[in-house]
Design an enzyme around this catalytic site. Structure first.
Site, short mmCIF file in Angstrom:
data_model
loop_
_atom_site.label_atom_id
_atom_site.label_comp_id
_atom_site.label_asym_id
_atom_site.label_seq_id
_atom_site.Cartn_x
_atom_site.Cartn_y
_atom_site.Cartn_z
N PRO A 9 56.06 66.31 56.51
CA PRO A 9 56.09 65.49 57.91
C PRO A 9 57.46 64.76 57.70
CG PRO A 9 54.18 64.95 56.36
CD PRO A 9 54.80 66.09 55.75
N ASN A 10 57.76 64.61 59.17
CA ASN A 10 59.09 63.50 59.42
C ASN A 10 60.38 64.00 58.76
OD1 ASN A 10 57.32 62.19 61.07
ND2 ASN A 10 56.28 61.45 59.10
N ARG A 17 66.17 59.17 61.15
CA ARG A 17 65.12 58.50 60.85
C ARG A 17 65.30 57.34 59.81
NH1 ARG A 17 60.70 60.99 56.44
NH2 ARG A 17 59.20 59.32 56.50
N TYR A 22 66.76 56.91 54.12
CA TYR A 22 67.09 58.35 53.99
C TYR A 22 68.25 58.80 54.44
CZ TYR A 22 61.76 57.94 53.86
OH TYR A 22 60.55 57.54 53.53
N ASN A 71 59.13 68.40 48.85
CA ASN A 71 59.19 67.05 49.35
C ASN A 71 57.95 67.23 50.29
OD1 ASN A 71 59.24 64.51 50.05
ND2 ASN A 71 61.47 64.38 50.49
N ALA A 74 54.83 62.25 53.34
CA ALA A 74 53.54 61.19 53.24
C ALA A 74 52.42 62.11 52.92
CB ALA A 74 53.44 60.61 54.50
N GLU A 95 58.36 68.41 42.17
CA GLU A 95 58.19 67.50 43.41
C GLU A 95 59.48 66.42 43.49
OE1 GLU A 95 54.89 64.74 42.76
OE2 GLU A 95 55.79 63.31 44.23
N HIS A 97 61.51 63.32 45.81
CA HIS A 97 61.65 62.27 46.97
C HIS A 97 63.04 61.88 46.94
CE1 HIS A 97 57.28 62.64 47.26
NE2 HIS A 97 57.19 62.58 45.65
N ARG A 104 59.13 51.26 46.37
CA ARG A 104 58.67 50.76 47.70
C ARG A 104 56.99 50.41 47.73
NH1 ARG A 104 60.33 55.77 51.37
NH2 ARG A 104 59.90 54.22 52.94
#
Ligand code: DQA
Length: 139
Positions: A9-10, A17, A22, A71, A74, A95, A97, A104
């Site tokens: 998502p996103n 964004r 990012y 990735n 969320a 995985e 990111h 964070r």
């Protein structure tokens, strides 16, 4: 060799964004460079904002493909269902990111996916995906 990148998502908003976190490149632009630089990886790409579509895609490819680079955005921090999908397939999963999730907010420090993935790459910007591709090509 065939590898699939799954973005959650996103991540369709990359380039627009939260650019301070990012970056300003769209994933489509980055992906076409990656494909050009690694033709031997036979890369394909799937993005969805829907947890169920991500699970369906993992089921669809996860017994045939050489590797999945995910990735989950969320969903990384919330989804037992994506974790179970990864645990249930035979293809190895890395995985990734873009940001260093450990630097964070606290809620980003927990991943439901890491324990069922082969490894985790985080914090190298979009280069995190390239590092995952290199892993699959070299192993
Ligand atoms: C992300 C980190 C997640 O915490 C966040 O929800 C994202 C992107 C990353 O690539 O840095 O959507 O997975």
């Amino acid at each position: 060799m065939a590898l699939l990148i799954i973005n959650g998502p996103n991540l369709n908003l990359l380039g627009k964004r939260e650019k301070n976190i990012y970056g300003d490149q769209s994933f489509e632009d980055y992906f076409s460079e990656l494909k050009k630089n690694y033709p031997q990886a036979n890369l394909s790409y799937f993005q969805s904002n829907s947890e169920s579509e991500i699970i369906d895609k993992i089921h669809e490819v996860g017994f045939d493909i050489n590797g999945i680079i995910i990735n989950a955005g969320a969903f990384t921090h919330t989804s037992v269902a994506i974790r179970d999908a990864i645990a249930g397939i035979t293809s190895p999963v890395v995985e990734v990111h873009i940001s260093n999730v450990h630097a964070r907010e606290e809620f980003r420090h927990t991943s439901y996916l890491s324990a069922v993935c082969k490894g985790v790459i985080a914090g190298f910007g979009l280069d995190s995906y390239r590092l995952a591709v290199e892993h699959f090509l070299n192993n």
